[in-house]
Design a protein around this motif. Structure first.
Motif, mmCIF file in Angstrom:
data_model
loop_
_atom_site.group_PDB
_atom_site.id
_atom_site.type_symbol
_atom_site.label_atom_id
_atom_site.label_comp_id
_atom_site.label_asym_id
_atom_site.label_seq_id
_atom_site.Cartn_x
_atom_site.Cartn_y
_atom_site.Cartn_z
ATOM 1 N N ARG A 177 0.694 -1.217 0.123
ATOM 2 C CA ARG A 177 -0.024 0.112 0.072
ATOM 3 C C ARG A 177 0.824 1.065 0.065
ATOM 4 O O ARG A 177 1.614 1.449 0.889
ATOM 5 N N ARG A 178 0.509 2.039 -0.945
ATOM 6 C CA ARG A 178 1.533 3.342 -1.236
ATOM 7 C C ARG A 178 1.038 4.399 -0.345
ATOM 8 O O ARG A 178 -0.003 4.899 0.030
ATOM 9 N N LEU A 179 2.146 4.901 0.510
ATOM 10 C CA LEU A 179 1.642 6.042 1.460
ATOM 11 C C LEU A 179 2.393 7.231 0.703
ATOM 12 O O LEU A 179 2.016 8.451 1.285
ATOM 13 N N GLY A 180 3.178 7.105 -0.220
ATOM 14 C CA GLY A 180 3.797 8.540 -0.783
ATOM 15 C C GLY A 180 5.190 8.633 -0.298
ATOM 16 O O GLY A 180 5.537 8.112 0.691
ATOM 17 N N ASP A 181 5.949 9.260 -1.108
ATOM 18 C CA ASP A 181 7.388 9.576 -0.621
ATOM 19 C C ASP A 181 8.345 8.555 -0.471
ATOM 20 O O ASP A 181 8.992 8.385 0.446
ATOM 21 N N GLY A 182 8.008 7.494 -1.265
ATOM 22 C CA GLY A 182 8.698 5.986 -1.309
ATOM 23 C C GLY A 182 8.625 5.262 0.086
ATOM 24 O O GLY A 182 9.173 4.384 0.404
ATOM 25 N N ARG A 183 7.287 5.656 0.497
ATOM 26 C CA ARG A 183 6.963 4.984 1.694
ATOM 27 C C ARG A 183 5.888 3.813 1.594
ATOM 28 O O ARG A 183 4.760 4.310 0.859
ATOM 29 N N TYR A 184 6.082 2.592 2.124
ATOM 30 C CA TYR A 184 4.822 1.650 1.756
ATOM 31 C C TYR A 184 4.472 0.962 3.160
ATOM 32 O O TYR A 184 5.361 0.714 3.821
ATOM 33 N N THR A 185 3.150 0.162 3.029
ATOM 34 C CA THR A 185 3.052 -0.723 4.164
ATOM 35 C C THR A 185 2.770 -1.886 3.420
ATOM 36 O O THR A 185 2.273 -2.156 2.332
ATOM 37 N N ALA A 209 8.541 -2.914 -4.309
ATOM 38 C CA ALA A 209 8.595 -1.703 -3.840
ATOM 39 C C ALA A 209 9.569 -0.895 -4.846
ATOM 40 O O ALA A 209 9.259 0.208 -5.190
ATOM 41 N N ALA A 210 10.722 -1.350 -5.242
ATOM 42 C CA ALA A 210 11.858 -0.828 -5.879
ATOM 43 C C ALA A 210 11.153 -0.781 -7.239
ATOM 44 O O ALA A 210 11.467 0.447 -7.912
ATOM 45 N N VAL A 211 10.337 -1.534 -7.864
ATOM 46 C CA VAL A 211 9.887 -1.346 -9.355
ATOM 47 C C VAL A 211 8.789 -0.268 -9.222
ATOM 48 O O VAL A 211 8.574 0.390 -10.248
ATOM 49 N N ASP A 212 8.115 -0.242 -8.334
ATOM 50 C CA ASP A 212 6.941 0.750 -8.100
ATOM 51 C C ASP A 212 7.645 2.070 -8.194
ATOM 52 O O ASP A 212 7.055 3.086 -8.622
ATOM 53 N N ALA A 213 8.495 2.242 -7.420
ATOM 54 C CA ALA A 213 9.272 3.430 -7.288
ATOM 55 C C ALA A 213 10.150 3.882 -8.481
ATOM 56 O O ALA A 213 10.982 5.124 -8.349
ATOM 57 N N SER A 214 10.231 3.139 -9.497
ATOM 58 C CA SER A 214 11.231 3.249 -10.649
ATOM 59 C C SER A 214 10.494 3.412 -11.998
ATOM 60 O O SER A 214 9.123 2.910 -12.061
ATOM 61 N N GLU A 215 11.149 4.056 -12.923
ATOM 62 C CA GLU A 215 10.538 4.223 -14.349
ATOM 63 C C GLU A 215 10.623 2.641 -15.175
ATOM 64 O O GLU A 215 10.438 2.508 -16.263
ATOM 65 N N HIS A 216 11.554 1.861 -14.478
ATOM 66 C CA HIS A 216 11.838 0.484 -14.983
ATOM 67 C C HIS A 216 11.084 -0.834 -14.291
ATOM 68 O O HIS A 216 10.636 -0.695 -13.324
ATOM 69 N N ALA A 217 10.831 -1.583 -15.205
ATOM 70 C CA ALA A 217 10.103 -2.723 -14.945
ATOM 71 C C ALA A 217 10.502 -3.800 -14.187
ATOM 72 O O ALA A 217 9.734 -4.434 -13.600
ATOM 73 N N HIS A 218 11.690 -4.184 -14.097
ATOM 74 C CA HIS A 218 12.246 -5.281 -13.471
ATOM 75 C C HIS A 218 13.433 -5.013 -12.394
ATOM 76 O O HIS A 218 14.214 -4.363 -12.791
ATOM 77 N N GLY A 225 3.065 -10.288 9.566
ATOM 78 C CA GLY A 225 2.387 -8.922 10.376
ATOM 79 C C GLY A 225 2.811 -7.875 9.611
ATOM 80 O O GLY A 225 3.517 -7.798 8.547
ATOM 81 N N PRO A 226 2.430 -6.723 10.210
ATOM 82 C CA PRO A 226 2.558 -5.406 9.437
ATOM 83 C C PRO A 226 4.156 -5.193 9.311
ATOM 84 O O PRO A 226 4.831 -5.289 10.446
ATOM 85 N N ALA A 227 4.497 -4.415 8.352
ATOM 86 C CA ALA A 227 5.910 -3.910 8.312
ATOM 87 C C ALA A 227 5.952 -2.586 7.242
ATOM 88 O O ALA A 227 4.809 -2.514 6.328
ATOM 89 N N GLU A 228 6.803 -1.756 7.404
ATOM 90 C CA GLU A 228 6.875 -0.602 6.499
ATOM 91 C C GLU A 228 7.952 -0.749 5.458
ATOM 92 O O GLU A 228 9.106 -1.718 5.724
ATOM 93 N N VAL A 229 7.927 -0.379 4.084
ATOM 94 C CA VAL A 229 8.958 -0.510 3.297
ATOM 95 C C VAL A 229 9.403 0.988 3.090
ATOM 96 O O VAL A 229 8.523 1.689 2.710
ATOM 97 N N ILE A 230 10.664 1.149 2.872
ATOM 98 C CA ILE A 230 11.123 2.476 2.460
ATOM 99 C C ILE A 230 12.112 2.400 1.289
ATOM 100 O O ILE A 230 13.233 1.617 1.354
ATOM 101 N N VAL A 231 11.906 3.257 0.213
ATOM 102 C CA VAL A 231 12.467 3.241 -0.876
ATOM 103 C C VAL A 231 13.037 4.540 -0.954
ATOM 104 O O VAL A 231 12.558 5.545 -1.108
ATOM 105 N N ASP A 232 14.641 4.483 -1.190
ATOM 106 C CA ASP A 232 15.506 5.957 -1.096
ATOM 107 C C ASP A 232 16.208 5.698 -2.584
ATOM 108 O O ASP A 232 17.223 5.230 -2.431
ATOM 109 N N VAL A 233 15.853 6.327 -3.620
ATOM 110 C CA VAL A 233 16.312 6.268 -4.940
ATOM 111 C C VAL A 233 17.628 6.959 -4.815
ATOM 112 O O VAL A 233 17.683 8.105 -4.400
#
Lengths: 264, 264
Positions: free
Chosen positions: A11-19, A44-53, A68-76
């Protein structure tokens, strides 16, 4: 969706953060499977990128991952025409539990290799002649076996009966039960889905992976995957494990290497 | 100190920050050598840790690294009794140019392997029968050749004369000219010191490494190292390269895998 699709849905929270809500059946009581975690981080990495794989994923397993619940943080860290690279971190209880450097690109499904190495030896026996993971002992395996159909080459399963082959090795047919056909995220899961190869070199117990890097080499065809794992050295409390995945069309689609601690 | 020691020397600024003056001879005009950069990052990771050795280094090469001043930032992500893991970033011109996840631990110099795989085939001819890198064409090689003595197996050097072997491969004897005996940081340099294996599979030109992970498997004995590199797949603009380093005592001391772009 599918079981695997649901279990890796972000679930995308914005600013590269997901749950994400991590499914406890993709692993064991002690910890969730590292490959499953890499599949989540790859999405998450693909979602935050212009590339597919997710072409390259280098994951360090800092702490055990719990259901259970976790957060994913993507920092390009770099965006390019061919590749994008990012730090991707899984966070639970406000602590980083797995951290990866992931490079995304877009592979060409029609590309033909200019060089492809030989298939691993020995080849797998037909699935009907293999050991079904779901028949394994103990209730602890039932959840995992409800997610994935694994059929092991009996020649590398002597460790189950106290007669390890003496070489770090493990081989199996792999398919999700969903059914969910192979895609790059399924490959992320598959490169770490087998028991540790060190079980055939006399190790037992919990063998935590410290680092695993895997490369996506081609987009997999539908059908059952072949997973071939070996190792080069068991020494000083550490062992390595190399895995190749070959798809139903006979192509090398993923390769990984990990370093792990011997069971204690 | 030594040439290599000086070239990887860090000045500690505190708070996990260091400066380094990168030596342009450890690389080429287009970019410094990725292994040299990993040696610098490994020294920083060890300095910031309670452990002595960089056991696992997973480096992503974001941008080309240039000679001259750079900053190294170490961000420890987990501290443990057995291992410590950190993000380590090389910064130039306020941009991250190389980023690595490095796990340190302390290896036991007296540990004996419980399993060790076979040595790579073919073995290297004696150094006197090998091609000396310093005799190579072009002034561009002179700086690098002043740092390291590389002797290549001629059987895998046909690409120099337009007759590549057809297989991704490269093999060489390696020693620093300092002389500086092998240590874990020298191994970091050595795993990426040879030309790309893809040169023997028809590639040429600049082949940038995107990701390289290497594991330190034992503390190397003094003397000349053997570097054996191969690859499994060349496809879709990408190739992998696997390297093993064996020390003068005949032990596997380092293993690496990288994924790189074919030359353009």
């Amino acid at each position: 969706m599918s079981r695997f699709g649901d279990a890796t849905e972000l679930r995308r929270l914005g600013d590269g953060r997901y749950t994400v809500d991590l499914d406890g059946d993709f692993g064991f009581a002690k910890a969730l499977n590292g490959g499953y975690v890499m599949a989540v981080l790859g999405r998450a990495a693909v979602d935050a990128s212009e590339h597919a794989h997710p072409v390259s994923t280098a994951a360090t397993f800092l702490r055990t991952v719990q259901a259970g619940p976790a957060e994913v943080i993507v920092d390009v860290r770099k965006t390019g025409a061919t590749t994008t690279s990012a730090r991707v971190t899984l966070v639970q209880d406000d602590r980083p539990v797995t951290e990866a450097l992931i490079t995304t690109a877009t592979l060409d499904a029609a590309a033909e290799p200019t060089f492809s190495g030989a298939r691993p030896v020995p080849d797998l026996p037909p699935p009907g002649d293999c050991l079904d993971f779901a028949d394994g002992p103990g209730d602890e395996l039932k959840g995992f076996a409800s997610c994935v159909d694994l059929r092991f080459d009996p020649a590398a399963m002597g460790w189950l009966s106290g007669a390890p082959s003496g070489r770090p090795e493990m081989r199996a047919w792999f398919r999700l039960r969903d059914p969910h056909e192979p895609d790059p995220f399924v490959l992320a899961f598959a490169v770490d889905a087998l028991p540790p190869v060190a079980f055939n070199a006399g190790a037992d117990g919990w063998c935590p992976t410290v680092e695993l890097t895997w490369y996506l080499r081609a987009l997999p065809a539908p059908g059952t995957l072949q997973v071939h794992s070996g190792g080069r050295l068991v020494a000083d409390g550490w062992f390595d494990e190399e895995t190749e995945i070959w798809d139903s069309a006979g192509r090398l689609v993923a390769q990984s290497r990990q370093i792990a601690r011997l069971g204690r």
